[in-house]
Design a protein around this motif. Structure first.
Motif, PDB file in Angstrom:
ATOM      1  N   ALA A  18       5.959 -10.478  -9.391  1.00 37.29           N
ATOM      2  CA  ALA A  18       5.737 -10.730  -7.958  1.00 37.29           C
ATOM      3  C   ALA A  18       6.839  -9.892  -7.095  1.00 37.29           C
ATOM      4  N   PHE A  19       6.445  -9.642  -5.783  1.00 37.68           N
ATOM      5  CA  PHE A  19       7.282  -8.895  -4.933  1.00 37.68           C
ATOM      6  C   PHE A  19       7.180  -9.735  -3.584  1.00 37.68           C
ATOM      7  N   LEU A  20       8.236 -10.070  -2.997  1.00 38.91           N
ATOM      8  CA  LEU A  20       8.537 -10.793  -1.652  1.00 38.91           C
ATOM      9  C   LEU A  20       9.180  -9.639  -0.701  1.00 38.91           C
ATOM     10  N   TYR A  21       8.285  -9.361   0.428  1.00 38.55           N
ATOM     11  CA  TYR A  21       8.444  -8.339   1.451  1.00 38.55           C
ATOM     12  C   TYR A  21       9.312  -8.923   2.588  1.00 38.55           C
ATOM     13  N   SER A  22       8.927  -9.585   3.328  1.00 36.16           N
ATOM     14  CA  SER A  22       9.063 -10.112   4.614  1.00 36.16           C
ATOM     15  C   SER A  22       9.024 -11.613   5.091  1.00 36.16           C
ATOM     16  N   LEU A  23       9.629 -12.168   5.897  1.00 36.37           N
ATOM     17  CA  LEU A  23       9.698 -13.330   6.534  1.00 36.37           C
ATOM     18  C   LEU A  23       8.336 -13.485   7.680  1.00 36.37           C
ATOM     19  N   ALA A  24       8.294 -12.289   8.255  1.00 37.61           N
ATOM     20  CA  ALA A  24       7.606 -12.011   9.282  1.00 37.61           C
ATOM     21  C   ALA A  24       6.138 -11.207   9.249  1.00 37.61           C
ATOM     22  N   ASP A  25       6.408  -9.805   9.377  1.00 44.65           N
ATOM     23  CA  ASP A  25       5.361  -9.075   9.436  1.00 44.65           C
ATOM     24  C   ASP A  25       5.165  -8.407   7.963  1.00 44.65           C
ATOM     25  N   ASN A  26       4.238  -8.689   7.265  1.00 42.53           N
ATOM     26  CA  ASN A  26       3.808  -8.319   6.193  1.00 42.53           C
ATOM     27  C   ASN A  26       2.651  -7.036   6.015  1.00 42.53           C
ATOM     28  N   ARG A  27       2.372  -6.383   7.342  1.00 42.40           N
ATOM     29  CA  ARG A  27       1.618  -5.486   7.230  1.00 42.40           C
ATOM     30  C   ARG A  27       1.814  -4.145   6.289  1.00 42.40           C
ATOM     31  N   PRO A  28       3.265  -3.743   6.359  1.00 44.28           N
ATOM     32  CA  PRO A  28       3.650  -2.800   5.348  1.00 44.28           C
ATOM     33  C   PRO A  28       3.450  -3.348   3.842  1.00 44.28           C
ATOM     34  N   LEU A  29       3.367  -4.670   3.589  1.00 43.15           N
ATOM     35  CA  LEU A  29       3.010  -4.999   2.235  1.00 43.15           C
ATOM     36  C   LEU A  29       1.443  -5.021   2.104  1.00 43.15           C
ATOM     37  N   LEU A  30       0.741  -5.399   2.898  1.00 44.47           N
ATOM     38  CA  LEU A  30      -0.619  -5.171   2.747  1.00 44.47           C
ATOM     39  C   LEU A  30      -1.245  -3.618   2.602  1.00 44.47           C
ATOM     40  N   ALA A  31      -0.432  -2.599   3.546  1.00 45.29           N
ATOM     41  CA  ALA A  31      -0.926  -1.213   3.186  1.00 45.29           C
ATOM     42  C   ALA A  31      -0.160  -0.909   1.581  1.00 45.29           C
ATOM     43  N   MET A  32       0.791  -1.500   1.106  1.00 51.45           N
ATOM     44  CA  MET A  32       1.159  -1.143  -0.258  1.00 51.45           C
ATOM     45  C   MET A  32       0.154  -1.760  -1.136  1.00 51.45           C
ATOM     46  N   GLN A  33      -0.376  -2.812  -1.011  1.00 49.08           N
ATOM     47  CA  GLN A  33      -1.473  -3.330  -1.802  1.00 49.08           C
ATOM     48  C   GLN A  33      -2.297  -2.540  -2.048  1.00 49.08           C
ATOM     49  N   GLN A  34      -3.102  -1.778  -0.893  1.00 51.44           N
ATOM     50  CA  GLN A  34      -4.236  -0.935  -0.784  1.00 51.44           C
ATOM     51  C   GLN A  34      -3.715   0.225  -1.564  1.00 51.44           C
ATOM     52  N   ARG A  35      -2.454   0.616  -1.346  1.00 46.54           N
ATOM     53  CA  ARG A  35      -2.071   2.049  -2.233  1.00 46.54           C
ATOM     54  C   ARG A  35      -2.098   1.625  -3.680  1.00 46.54           C
ATOM     55  N   ILE A  36      -1.514   0.425  -4.194  1.00 48.04           N
ATOM     56  CA  ILE A  36      -1.564   0.210  -5.475  1.00 48.04           C
ATOM     57  C   ILE A  36      -2.751   0.124  -6.151  1.00 48.04           C
ATOM     58  N   SER A  37      -3.768  -0.482  -5.487  1.00 47.25           N
ATOM     59  CA  SER A  37      -5.102  -0.593  -5.970  1.00 47.25           C
ATOM     60  C   SER A  37      -5.895   0.914  -6.182  1.00 47.25           C
ATOM     61  N   THR A  38      -5.673   1.669  -5.137  1.00 48.24           N
ATOM     62  CA  THR A  38      -6.371   3.026  -5.093  1.00 48.24           C
ATOM     63  C   THR A  38      -5.523   3.616  -6.275  1.00 48.24           C
ATOM     64  N   ALA A  39      -4.149   3.718  -6.556  1.00 46.16           N
ATOM     65  CA  ALA A  39      -3.405   4.288  -7.628  1.00 46.16           C
ATOM     66  C   ALA A  39      -3.821   3.992  -8.919  1.00 46.16           C
ATOM     67  N   ALA A  40      -4.076   2.408  -9.168  1.00 40.88           N
ATOM     68  CA  ALA A  40      -4.526   2.001 -10.454  1.00 40.88           C
ATOM     69  C   ALA A  40      -5.796   2.397 -10.632  1.00 40.88           C
ATOM     70  N   ALA A  41      -6.808   2.448  -9.541  1.00 36.56           N
ATOM     71  CA  ALA A  41      -8.119   2.883  -9.993  1.00 36.56           C
ATOM     72  C   ALA A  41      -8.334   4.263 -10.467  1.00 36.56           C
ATOM     73  N   GLU A  42      -7.478   5.314  -9.658  1.00 39.00           N
ATOM     74  CA  GLU A  42      -7.453   6.513 -10.422  1.00 39.00           C
ATOM     75  C   GLU A  42      -6.807   6.804 -11.727  1.00 39.00           C
ATOM     76  N   ALA A  43      -5.786   6.052 -11.999  1.00 38.76           N
ATOM     77  CA  ALA A  43      -4.932   5.764 -13.325  1.00 38.76           C
ATOM     78  C   ALA A  43      -5.973   5.392 -14.521  1.00 38.76           C
ATOM     79  N   GLN A  44      -6.750   4.538 -14.135  1.00 38.20           N
ATOM     80  CA  GLN A  44      -7.778   3.729 -15.164  1.00 38.20           C
ATOM     81  C   GLN A  44      -8.891   4.879 -15.294  1.00 38.20           C
ATOM     82  N   ARG A  45      -9.224   5.673 -14.330  1.00 40.15           N
ATOM     83  CA  ARG A  45     -10.372   6.571 -14.346  1.00 40.15           C
ATOM     84  C   ARG A  45      -9.844   8.013 -15.365  1.00 40.15           C
ATOM     85  N   GLY A  46      -8.539   8.087 -15.435  1.00 40.20           N
ATOM     86  CA  GLY A  46      -7.825   8.996 -16.239  1.00 40.20           C
ATOM     87  C   GLY A  46      -7.785   8.654 -17.894  1.00 40.20           C
ATOM     88  N   ILE A  47      -8.024   7.505 -18.233  1.00 42.02           N
ATOM     89  CA  ILE A  47      -7.875   7.173 -19.673  1.00 42.02           C
ATOM     90  C   ILE A  47      -8.936   7.665 -20.313  1.00 42.02           C
TER      91      ILE A  47
END
Length: 126
Positions: free
Chosen positions: A97-126
Protein backbone atom coordinates in the motif's frame (compact mmCIF):
# COMPACT_ATOMS: atom_id res chain seq x y z
CA UNK A 1 15.77 11.71 -3.86
CA UNK A 2 18.80 10.61 -5.87
CA UNK A 3 18.86 7.29 -7.67
CA UNK A 4 21.35 4.71 -6.43
CA UNK A 5 24.50 4.38 -8.57
CA UNK A 6 23.95 1.92 -11.39
CA UNK A 7 20.18 1.89 -10.90
CA UNK A 8 17.84 2.67 -13.79
CA UNK A 9 16.06 6.00 -13.79
CA UNK A 10 12.39 5.64 -12.76
CA UNK A 11 9.67 6.17 -15.37
CA UNK A 12 7.71 8.05 -12.69
CA UNK A 13 8.04 8.94 -9.05
CA UNK A 14 5.65 10.18 -6.43
CA UNK A 15 6.54 11.56 -3.02
CA UNK A 16 3.75 11.61 -0.47
CA UNK A 17 3.03 11.30 3.20
CA UNK A 18 3.75 7.57 3.00
CA UNK A 19 7.23 7.95 1.46
CA UNK A 20 8.25 7.44 -2.16
CA UNK A 21 6.68 5.36 -4.91
CA UNK A 22 9.06 4.71 -7.82
CA UNK A 23 7.86 3.14 -11.07
CA UNK A 24 10.45 1.38 -13.23
CA UNK A 25 9.87 -0.50 -16.51
CA UNK A 26 9.90 -3.83 -14.63
CA UNK A 27 9.04 -3.05 -11.01
CA UNK A 28 7.62 -0.71 -8.40
CA UNK A 29 9.59 0.32 -5.33
CA UNK A 30 7.83 1.61 -2.25
CA UNK A 31 10.14 3.41 0.18
CA UNK A 32 8.46 4.25 3.48
CA UNK A 33 9.99 6.98 5.59
CA UNK A 34 9.37 10.42 6.97
CA UNK A 35 7.65 11.91 10.00
CA UNK A 36 4.12 10.73 9.12
CA UNK A 37 5.15 7.10 8.68
CA UNK A 38 7.29 7.17 11.85
CA UNK A 39 4.53 8.78 13.93
CA UNK A 40 1.94 6.26 12.79
CA UNK A 41 4.29 3.37 13.53
CA UNK A 42 4.95 4.69 17.04
CA UNK A 43 1.33 5.57 17.85
CA UNK A 44 -0.28 2.42 16.49
CA UNK A 45 2.56 -0.06 16.94
CA UNK A 46 2.30 -1.14 13.34
CA UNK A 47 5.42 -2.96 12.27
CA UNK A 48 5.76 -2.57 8.53
CA UNK A 49 8.27 -3.05 5.79
CA UNK A 50 10.38 0.03 5.15
CA UNK A 51 10.89 -0.92 1.52
CA UNK A 52 8.97 -3.15 -0.89
CA UNK A 53 9.71 -4.10 -4.47
CA UNK A 54 6.91 -5.49 -6.61
CA UNK A 55 7.58 -6.91 -10.07
CA UNK A 56 5.15 -5.54 -12.65
CA UNK A 57 4.79 -8.93 -14.34
CA UNK A 58 3.31 -10.25 -11.06
CA UNK A 59 0.88 -7.38 -10.54
CA UNK A 60 -2.78 -8.31 -10.98
CA UNK A 61 -4.52 -5.19 -9.65
CA UNK A 62 -4.00 -1.55 -8.73
CA UNK A 63 -6.82 -0.32 -6.51
CA UNK A 64 -7.59 3.03 -4.92
CA UNK A 65 -8.98 2.39 -1.45
CA UNK A 66 -11.31 5.23 -0.56
CA UNK A 67 -12.76 6.32 2.74
CA UNK A 68 -15.04 9.23 3.57
CA UNK A 69 -13.10 10.24 6.69
CA UNK A 70 -9.63 8.79 6.31
CA UNK A 71 -6.80 9.09 3.80
CA UNK A 72 -7.15 7.27 0.50
CA UNK A 73 -4.37 4.89 -0.45
CA UNK A 74 -3.24 2.79 -3.38
CA UNK A 75 -3.25 -1.00 -2.90
CA UNK A 76 -1.18 -3.15 -5.26
CA UNK A 77 -2.39 -6.74 -5.60
CA UNK A 78 -0.13 -9.65 -6.56
CA UNK A 79 0.21 -13.33 -5.67
CA UNK A 80 1.35 -13.63 -2.08
CA UNK A 81 0.48 -10.07 -1.06
CA UNK A 82 -1.13 -9.48 2.32
CA UNK A 83 -4.91 -9.84 2.07
CA UNK A 84 -7.00 -6.88 3.24
CA UNK A 85 -7.49 -7.20 6.99
CA UNK A 86 -10.48 -4.89 7.30
CA UNK A 87 -8.47 -2.72 9.71
CA UNK A 88 -7.93 0.59 7.91
CA UNK A 89 -4.51 1.49 9.38
CA UNK A 90 -3.08 -2.00 8.97
CA UNK A 91 -4.21 -2.07 5.36
CA UNK A 92 -2.98 1.48 4.64
CA UNK A 93 0.48 0.62 5.99
CA UNK A 94 0.75 -2.86 4.46
CA UNK A 95 3.74 -3.75 2.28
CA UNK A 96 1.57 -3.39 -0.82
CA UNK A 97 0.00 0.00 0.00
CA UNK A 98 1.00 3.63 -0.59
CA UNK A 99 -0.44 6.73 1.12
CA UNK A 100 -0.12 9.99 -0.76
CA UNK A 101 -2.02 12.95 0.65
CA UNK A 102 -4.71 14.08 3.07
CA UNK A 103 -6.31 16.34 0.48
CA UNK A 104 -5.57 16.10 -3.23
CA UNK A 105 -5.03 12.59 -4.59
CA UNK A 106 -5.12 13.46 -8.30
CA UNK A 107 -1.37 12.71 -8.69
CA UNK A 108 -1.98 9.31 -7.05
CA UNK A 109 -4.82 8.60 -9.48
CA UNK A 110 -2.51 9.49 -12.38
CA UNK A 111 0.16 7.17 -10.95
CA UNK A 112 -2.43 4.41 -10.65
CA UNK A 113 -3.05 4.68 -14.39
CA UNK A 114 0.70 4.75 -15.18
CA UNK A 115 1.28 1.63 -13.07
CA UNK A 116 -1.61 -0.20 -14.76
CA UNK A 117 -0.25 0.70 -18.21
CA UNK A 118 3.34 -0.29 -17.31
CA UNK A 119 2.13 -3.60 -15.79
CA UNK A 120 0.16 -4.43 -18.94
CA UNK A 121 3.24 -3.71 -21.06
CA UNK A 122 5.46 -5.83 -18.78
CA UNK A 123 3.01 -8.73 -18.89
CA UNK A 124 2.81 -8.61 -22.72
CA UNK A 125 6.59 -8.93 -22.79
CA UNK A 126 6.54 -12.28 -20.92
Amino acid sequence: MADAPGEATPLARLHGMGGHLLLYPDRIRLLRHGPWFTAMNLMTHLEREMESTILLRNLVGVHMVRSLLLVQFLRLTYAGCPPPSGHYLRDAFAENAFLYSLADNRPLLAMQQRISTAAAEAQRGI
